[in-house]
Design a protein around this motif. Structure first.
Motif, mmCIF file in Angstrom:
data_model
loop_
_atom_site.group_PDB
_atom_site.id
_atom_site.type_symbol
_atom_site.label_atom_id
_atom_site.label_comp_id
_atom_site.label_asym_id
_atom_site.label_seq_id
_atom_site.Cartn_x
_atom_site.Cartn_y
_atom_site.Cartn_z
ATOM 1 N N GLN A 179 -7.055 16.873 -2.938
ATOM 2 C CA GLN A 179 -8.743 16.752 -2.248
ATOM 3 C C GLN A 179 -9.133 18.569 -2.260
ATOM 4 O O GLN A 179 -9.531 18.539 -2.650
ATOM 5 N N HIS B 278 -7.846 2.901 -0.114
ATOM 6 C CA HIS B 278 -8.579 2.000 0.410
ATOM 7 C C HIS B 278 -9.422 0.997 -0.581
ATOM 8 O O HIS B 278 -9.666 -0.016 -0.152
ATOM 9 N N SER C 2 -5.454 9.504 -4.248
ATOM 10 C CA SER C 2 -6.317 9.566 -3.200
ATOM 11 C C SER C 2 -6.843 8.718 -2.608
ATOM 12 O O SER C 2 -6.237 7.138 -3.021
ATOM 13 N N GLU C 3 -6.829 8.565 -0.927
ATOM 14 C CA GLU C 3 -7.248 7.753 -0.349
ATOM 15 C C GLU C 3 -8.139 6.993 -0.393
ATOM 16 O O GLU C 3 -7.999 5.809 -0.401
ATOM 17 N N THR C 4 -9.253 7.369 -1.069
ATOM 18 C CA THR C 4 -10.202 6.493 -1.391
ATOM 19 C C THR C 4 -9.589 4.835 -2.565
ATOM 20 O O THR C 4 -9.882 3.817 -2.434
ATOM 21 N N GLU D 179 2.083 5.168 0.196
ATOM 22 C CA GLU D 179 2.117 6.133 1.898
ATOM 23 C C GLU D 179 2.746 7.209 0.742
ATOM 24 O O GLU D 179 4.130 7.454 0.532
ATOM 25 N N GLN E 195 0.449 -1.409 -0.251
ATOM 26 C CA GLN E 195 -0.135 0.046 -0.013
ATOM 27 C C GLN E 195 0.545 1.335 -0.017
ATOM 28 O O GLN E 195 1.551 1.251 1.008
ATOM 29 N N THR F 247 -1.288 14.333 -0.411
ATOM 30 C CA THR F 247 -2.352 14.556 -0.649
ATOM 31 C C THR F 247 -3.633 15.469 -0.159
ATOM 32 O O THR F 247 -4.545 15.327 -0.788
#
Length: 460
Positions: free
Chosen positions: A40, A325, A320-322, A30, A28, A36
């Motif tokens: 956003q 995830h 993109s954190e989404t 980082e 994953q 980030t």
């Protein structure tokens, strides 16, 4: 990103035990918190996520998935307007129109499938046949018509806030809007309601309260207003569509996990197939970068400080954190394989999962009783894996094409250790998520090959 290791004794345990959890897994990526946060802010993600996450209709179970999907569709309508309003003499209006028509068509197919899966229970809809042919003063975008042979008149309602009716009235986009409207009419045939965007609605079905669900005015207030830089608006809009559909995918993955826990195998399989289609849609949306003008895009890239992995940060998609995830959640579906097969993974690396998979695949009763839906679910989970890896491979190729191959490390994958590869490359070079299923199919294929060979020799 370190490559995941597969047990040397048997591939079976890798479905659950040989991979660390998402929170501690090296694959994953980082990203820098500042980068980030800048990403956003650029695409107005906090406000977009707030719109998608608001729950106005508690009785509507499909709202968490369908609302961000509909918002992604509405942003696509805005994209049509942006692309056809481009005054640059070198803008390729024809190809933009074709691509956006195709993406809208895919989105409508997915939205129709989502509506069909869950039905219309709890959805905020307006019953068009209950108006007795009378127009209400609160809605100017209405018309009355009557189906031949029917006793009651129907009041057809069209969204007042959506951009699609406006596109249908604009000379430059009326042909594209007509195609989209007929796609809605066609794809929503098996659904309990229609979208109410101006489609013919020949069946006289109830219409979704589109403006209440999507809130187009609030949604379009999140667009970029930079008239000097066309590619600034384009880049922001592409990523707003991506984020909207990633929000829908996140909810779908959570629903798959719940349905596996409840042993609703067939329903979980249906949701997995939808997730696979979302990944394919994301790839098509990412391909829109190809249509951006190179000089204008590289200028806005420089102004925004966008860097690829080799330039000192992660690829823009990993901001993109989404996305991170959803990718991790899709990968973690492999942990449910033993539960689906009804066995416990052998901590010593024994072939329990592999053997159970072989028995299920070869069983004469695999579509009956407690086994119903299990094969379809396992197949769909592997399809999700393939689609997600295909997305990252395609995104890397797009990044190389629009920013230059040196920005994404060129062809280093063939010459450097896995630990030194950029995150995009590592994502699609990871070992299979379901090695036990792979091994079971390999042995099953060998079994049938030997059986057919023996039958052929006997015939001779």
């Amino acid at each position: 990103m370190a490559a995941s290791k597969i047990s040397a004794r048997s591939p079976a345990a890798s479905d659950q035990n040989s991979f660390p959890s998402t929170s501690s897994s090296a694959p994953q990526p980082e990203c820098d918190a500042f980068a980030t946060a800048a990403y956003q802010r650029y695409i107005r993600l906090p406000e977009l996520a707030k719109l998608a996450g608001s729950r106005k209709f508690p009785q509507w179970r499909n709202e968490p998935v369908l609302k961000p999907a509909l918002q992604g569709l509405e942003i696509t309508f805005r994209f049509v307007s942006i692309s056809l309003s481009d005054t640059r003499p070198y803008a390729n209006h024809r190809e933009w129109k074709r691509r956006l028509e195709s993406i809208a068509s895919r989105e409508i197919e997915l939205i129709a499938a989502l509506c069909e899966e869950e039905g219309g229970a709890g959805a905020p809809i307006a019953d068009l046949s209950s108006c007795a042919g009378v127009l209400s003063r609160g809605y100017s975008s209405q018309e009355v018509w009557k189906v031949p042979g029917a006793a009651a008149s129907v009041v057809a309602r069209t969204s007042e806030a959506s951009l699609l009716p406006r596109l249908a009235a604009w000379e430059k986009s009326e042909d594209a809007a007509a195609k989209i409207l007929f796609q809605i009419e066609s794809q929503m045939q098996r659904c309990a309601f229609t979208l109410g965007l101006g489609e013919p609605n020949l069946a006289g079905k109830p219409a979704l309260e589109y403006d209440l669900v999507v809130r187009p005015f609030d949604l379009h207030a999140l667009k970029r207003c930079s008239k000097a830089h066309q590619e600034d608006q384009v880049l922001c809009t592409i990523h707003q569509i991506l984020e909207s559909w990633l929000s829908a995918a996140r909810e779908l993955v959570a629903r798959v996990e719940q349905r596996i826990e409840s042993e609703e195998w067939a329903a979980a399989a249906g949701d997995c197939w939808l997730i696979e289609r979302v990944w394919k849609l994301l790839s098509e949306v990412g391909d829109l970068h190809f249509l951006m003008d190179p000089d204008d895009f590289l200028r806005i890239k420089s102004q925004l400080g966008i860097k690829a992995a080799s330039g000192g940060g992660e690829s823009i998609c990993f901001l993109s954190e989404t996305l991170i995830h959803v990718t991790g959640a899709c990968k973690e579906l492999r942990r449910s394989v033993p539960r689906i097969l009804g066995v416990e993974a052998d901590p010593n690396g024994g072939p329990r999962v592999q053997n159970a998979a072989m028995l299920l695949f070869h069983s004469r009763r695999r579509g009956e009783g407690d086994e119903m839906g299990k094969v379809e679910l396992l197949q769909a989970m592997q399809a999700v894996e393939a689609a997600s890896k295909r997305f990252f491979f395609a995104y890397r190729q797009v990044a190389a094409a629009v920013m230059g191959s040196l920005e994404v490390s060129g062809n280093r994958a063939a010459y450097v250790p896995a630990e030194a590869l950029d995150s995009l490359t590592q994502m699609f070079l990871e070992p299979p998520y379901y090695p036990s299923l792979d091994a079971a199919k390999t042995f099953l294929g060998e079994y049938w090959q030997r059986s057919d060979l023996g039958a052929t020799k006997a015939n001779w």
